[in-house]
Motif scaffolding. Structure first.
Motif, PDB file in Angstrom:
ATOM      1  N   GLY A   8       0.790  -1.218   0.000  1.00  0.00           N
ATOM      2  CA  GLY A   8       0.000   0.000   0.000  1.00  0.00           C
ATOM      3  C   GLY A   8       0.819   1.264   0.000  1.00  0.00           C
ATOM      4  N   ARG A   9       2.134   1.152   0.170  1.00  0.00           N
ATOM      5  CA  ARG A   9       3.011   2.315   0.218  1.00  0.00           C
ATOM      6  C   ARG A   9       3.806   2.500  -1.072  1.00  0.00           C
ATOM      7  NH1 ARG A   9       6.604   1.382   5.387  1.00  0.00           N
ATOM      8  NH2 ARG A   9       7.006   3.624   5.173  1.00  0.00           N
ATOM      9  N   ALA A  10       3.658   1.579  -2.002  1.00  0.00           N
ATOM     10  CA  ALA A  10       4.493   1.588  -3.204  1.00  0.00           C
ATOM     11  C   ALA A  10       3.984   2.543  -4.273  1.00  0.00           C
ATOM     12  CB  ALA A  10       4.585   0.180  -3.779  1.00  0.00           C
ATOM     13  N   GLY A  11       2.768   3.038  -4.132  1.00  0.00           N
ATOM     14  CA  GLY A  11       2.233   3.977  -5.107  1.00  0.00           C
ATOM     15  C   GLY A  11       1.653   3.330  -6.345  1.00  0.00           C
ATOM     16  N   VAL A  12       1.423   2.029  -6.310  1.00  0.00           N
ATOM     17  CA  VAL A  12       0.857   1.336  -7.473  1.00  0.00           C
ATOM     18  C   VAL A  12      -0.659   1.518  -7.493  1.00  0.00           C
ATOM     19  CG1 VAL A  12       0.531  -0.900  -8.588  1.00  0.00           C
ATOM     20  CG2 VAL A  12       2.718  -0.350  -7.492  1.00  0.00           C
ATOM     21  N   HIS A  13      -1.181   1.877  -8.647  1.00  0.00           N
ATOM     22  CA  HIS A  13      -2.637   1.957  -8.836  1.00  0.00           C
ATOM     23  C   HIS A  13      -3.114   0.600  -9.338  1.00  0.00           C
ATOM     24  CE1 HIS A  13      -6.567   2.835 -10.178  1.00  0.00           C
ATOM     25  NE2 HIS A  13      -6.283   3.255 -11.400  1.00  0.00           N
ATOM     26  N   TRP A  14      -3.506  -0.245  -8.400  1.00  0.00           N
ATOM     27  CA  TRP A  14      -3.856  -1.621  -8.730  1.00  0.00           C
ATOM     28  C   TRP A  14      -5.067  -1.704  -9.645  1.00  0.00           C
ATOM     29  CZ3 TRP A  14       0.033  -4.619  -7.476  1.00  0.00           C
ATOM     30  CH2 TRP A  14       0.837  -4.274  -6.397  1.00  0.00           C
ATOM     31  N   GLY A  15      -5.968  -0.728  -9.553  1.00  0.00           N
ATOM     32  CA  GLY A  15      -7.167  -0.760 -10.380  1.00  0.00           C
ATOM     33  C   GLY A  15      -6.872  -0.687 -11.865  1.00  0.00           C
ATOM     34  N   ALA A  16      -5.715  -0.077 -12.230  1.00  0.00           N
ATOM     35  CA  ALA A  16      -5.370   0.020 -13.649  1.00  0.00           C
ATOM     36  C   ALA A  16      -5.020  -1.339 -14.239  1.00  0.00           C
ATOM     37  CB  ALA A  16      -4.195   0.980 -13.828  1.00  0.00           C
ATOM     38  N   LEU A  17      -4.745  -2.318 -13.375  1.00  0.00           N
ATOM     39  CA  LEU A  17      -4.407  -3.655 -13.846  1.00  0.00           C
ATOM     40  C   LEU A  17      -5.639  -4.519 -14.080  1.00  0.00           C
ATOM     41  CD1 LEU A  17      -1.422  -4.299 -11.391  1.00  0.00           C
ATOM     42  CD2 LEU A  17      -1.325  -3.420 -13.741  1.00  0.00           C
ATOM     43  N   VAL A  18      -6.820  -3.989 -13.715  1.00  0.00           N
ATOM     44  CA  VAL A  18      -8.065  -4.736 -13.867  1.00  0.00           C
ATOM     45  C   VAL A  18      -8.776  -4.261 -15.131  1.00  0.00           C
ATOM     46  CG1 VAL A  18     -10.284  -5.302 -12.825  1.00  0.00           C
ATOM     47  CG2 VAL A  18      -8.272  -4.954 -11.364  1.00  0.00           C
ATOM     48  N   PRO A  19      -9.000  -5.126 -16.100  1.00  0.00           N
ATOM     49  CA  PRO A  19      -9.677  -4.712 -17.337  1.00  0.00           C
ATOM     50  C   PRO A  19     -11.073  -4.167 -17.050  1.00  0.00           C
ATOM     51  CG  PRO A  19      -8.671  -6.874 -17.598  1.00  0.00           C
ATOM     52  CD  PRO A  19      -8.592  -6.540 -16.141  1.00  0.00           C
ATOM     53  N   GLY A  20     -11.401  -3.070 -17.703  1.00  0.00           N
ATOM     54  CA  GLY A  20     -12.731  -2.496 -17.567  1.00  0.00           C
ATOM     55  C   GLY A  20     -12.989  -1.812 -16.253  1.00  0.00           C
ATOM     56  N   GLY A  21     -11.941  -1.500 -15.508  1.00  0.00           N
ATOM     57  CA  GLY A  21     -12.143  -0.892 -14.202  1.00  0.00           C
ATOM     58  C   GLY A  21     -12.070   0.610 -14.195  1.00  0.00           C
ATOM     59  N   GLY A  22     -12.096   1.254 -15.372  1.00  0.00           N
ATOM     60  CA  GLY A  22     -11.961   2.701 -15.448  1.00  0.00           C
ATOM     61  C   GLY A  22     -13.243   3.427 -15.089  1.00  0.00           C
ATOM     62  N   PRO A  23     -13.165   4.775 -15.021  1.00  0.00           N
ATOM     63  CA  PRO A  23     -14.351   5.563 -14.684  1.00  0.00           C
ATOM     64  C   PRO A  23     -15.356   5.569 -15.826  1.00  0.00           C
ATOM     65  CG  PRO A  23     -12.555   7.011 -15.306  1.00  0.00           C
ATOM     66  CD  PRO A  23     -11.980   5.617 -15.262  1.00  0.00           C
ATOM     67  N   GLY A  24     -16.569   5.962 -15.503  1.00  0.00           N
ATOM     68  CA  GLY A  24     -17.606   6.041 -16.518  1.00  0.00           C
ATOM     69  C   GLY A  24     -17.424   7.242 -17.423  1.00  0.00           C
ATOM     70  N   PRO A  25     -18.213   7.326 -18.481  1.00  0.00           N
ATOM     71  CA  PRO A  25     -18.089   8.452 -19.420  1.00  0.00           C
ATOM     72  C   PRO A  25     -18.435   9.771 -18.758  1.00  0.00           C
ATOM     73  CG  PRO A  25     -20.070   7.172 -19.864  1.00  0.00           C
ATOM     74  CD  PRO A  25     -19.292   6.398 -18.845  1.00  0.00           C
ATOM     75  N   ALA A  26     -17.789  10.824 -19.231  1.00  0.00           N
ATOM     76  CA  ALA A  26     -18.032  12.158 -18.678  1.00  0.00           C
ATOM     77  C   ALA A  26     -19.310  12.740 -19.265  1.00  0.00           C
ATOM     78  CB  ALA A  26     -16.853  13.065 -18.982  1.00  0.00           C
ATOM     79  N   PRO A  27     -20.087  13.425 -18.451  1.00  0.00           N
ATOM     80  CA  PRO A  27     -21.293  14.070 -18.974  1.00  0.00           C
ATOM     81  C   PRO A  27     -20.931  15.322 -19.759  1.00  0.00           C
ATOM     82  CG  PRO A  27     -20.999  14.636 -16.673  1.00  0.00           C
ATOM     83  CD  PRO A  27     -19.914  13.653 -17.002  1.00  0.00           C
ATOM     84  N   ALA A  28     -21.889  15.813 -20.530  1.00  0.00           N
ATOM     85  CA  ALA A  28     -21.680  17.078 -21.236  1.00  0.00           C
ATOM     86  C   ALA A  28     -21.433  18.187 -20.213  1.00  0.00           C
ATOM     87  CB  ALA A  28     -22.909  17.402 -22.083  1.00  0.00           C
ATOM     88  N   GLY A  29     -20.498  19.049 -20.524  1.00  0.00           N
ATOM     89  CA  GLY A  29     -20.205  20.156 -19.617  1.00  0.00           C
ATOM     90  C   GLY A  29     -19.229  19.821 -18.517  1.00  0.00           C
TER      91      GLY A  29
END
Length: 351
Positions: A73-94
């Motif tokens: 937890g101290r290494a600074g790794v973003h583990w979620g980036a290693l999971v396919p399809g784990g990104g944020p949802g689409p941005a709304p207009a504006g």
């Protein structure tokens, strides 16, 4: 030798779990690249395979697994980036484009035209910029570049406090002082005092009838590299700076927690993922890097390969992050810029 290496790493890594962020001398061990908390145990685990004594190999392997888990937890790794399809949802207009960046002495060491071109190319709705100053004769020095900045960004509101500059396409409704800089709003106060005491600039802007708060942050660096580590003055600076850092962190956290608006806290924190100084903010707000596609979001380091993440963004009050990326500014700065796409959650009642 391997046994000594395992014991040595344990004596370094484990105390930091309790001392980082609480005991000022630990600011120096905290300078190690955070990725070492994964890399060192993994290398030592690989070397364990060569240990012929089964009992010795077993206890060394067990100790290293514990150290690996403690450091993950101290290494600074973003583990979620290693999971396919784990990104944020689409941005709304504006959705709002935000750019946060430590400029490295503004344009004083660069071609001003290239500096402004780089900023304009970000096409952000809100810019959070640090180090609006120069480095001359071994000290920080005041500069005056506001006329050029306003000419480069017509229509933007410009807010300045100490070395911090915030630009906004939206109307600015308030700039409440935060922390030790509260007594330095008066322009008659010498610039050096304003620079030293103002490390958080809060700007409340009106986004389509809704107030969103942006905190522009530059936490002081913990040591003076001009001083010799063999001198008493070197450690006096570390001790005194630790107290200043804690004061700014406490004021920032208190203000942000009491803020009823959607908010974004961003800037150069001079603090790595391994350091306990960020525990308060990480516990109260969301790390924007969870929206990053990079497994290792690092923002600073000498040469072409940054090893440290010193620049952070946190959000709260329902402000959603749809994109987070670190931008290489080339020779303009030693810090990567933080580019974000954010939007407030719909107001209660469907507004």
């Amino acid at each position: 030798m391997l046994a000594w290496a395992v014991a040595g790493w344990a004596l370094f890594a484990l105390p930091g779990l309790f001392l980082s962020g609480t005991w000022w001398p630990w600011l120096l061990p905290d300078l190690v690249p955070p990725l070492a908390f994964l890399a060192v145990p993994l290398v030592l685990l690989a070397l364990c395979a060569a240990v012929g004594d089964r009992v010795r190999r077993r206890w060394q392997t067990g100790a290293l697994v514990v150290l690996l888990l403690a450091g993950a937890g101290r290494a600074g790794v973003h583990w979620g980036a290693l999971v396919p399809g784990g990104g944020p949802g689409p941005a709304p207009a504006g959705a709002l484009r935000v750019f946060s960046w430590n400029t490295l002495y503004w344009d004083t060491t660069d071609d001003p035209a290239a500096f402004h071109r780089f900023l304009r190319a970000r096409d952000a709705d809100v810019y959070l910029l640090q180090e609006y100053l120069a480095w001359e004769e071994g000290t920080h020095t005041e500069i005056d570049r506001l006329a050029a900045l306003r000419a480069a960004f017509p229509g933007y509101r410009v807010v300045v406090r100490g070395e911090l500059v915030t630009l906004s396409r939206f109307p600015v409704v308030a700039t409440p002082p935060v922390g030790p800089g509260q007594a330095t709003d008066d322009r008659s106060v010498p610039w050096r005092e304003r620079f030293e005491r103002n490390k958080v600039l809060r700007t409340d802007v009106d986004v389509a009838g809704r107030v969103v708060s942006f905190y522009n942050v530059h936490v002081p660096v913990q040591l003076d590299i001009e001083r010799s580590p063999l001198s008493r003055g070197f450690y006096r600076v570390v001790r005194d700076t630790d107290a200043v850092r804690k004061a700014h962190y406490a004021a920032l956290l208190a203000d942000a927690r009491a803020n009823p608006h959607p908010l974004l806290v961003s800037g150069d924190f001079n603090t790595t993922p391994a350091m306990g100084d960020l525990d308060g903010l990480r516990g109260a707000f969301a790390d924007a890097a969870t929206a990053s596609s990079s497994a290792l979001p690092v923002s600073w380091g000498p040469g072409p390969l940054p090893l440290w993440r010193l620049d952070w963004t946190f959000t709260g009050g329902g402000l959603r992050v749809h994109r987070y990326a670190l931008t290489d500014p080339g020779d303009l700065s030693d810090h990567r810029g933080q580019e974000l796409l954010v939007s407030p959650a719909p107001a209660a009642g469907g507004g």
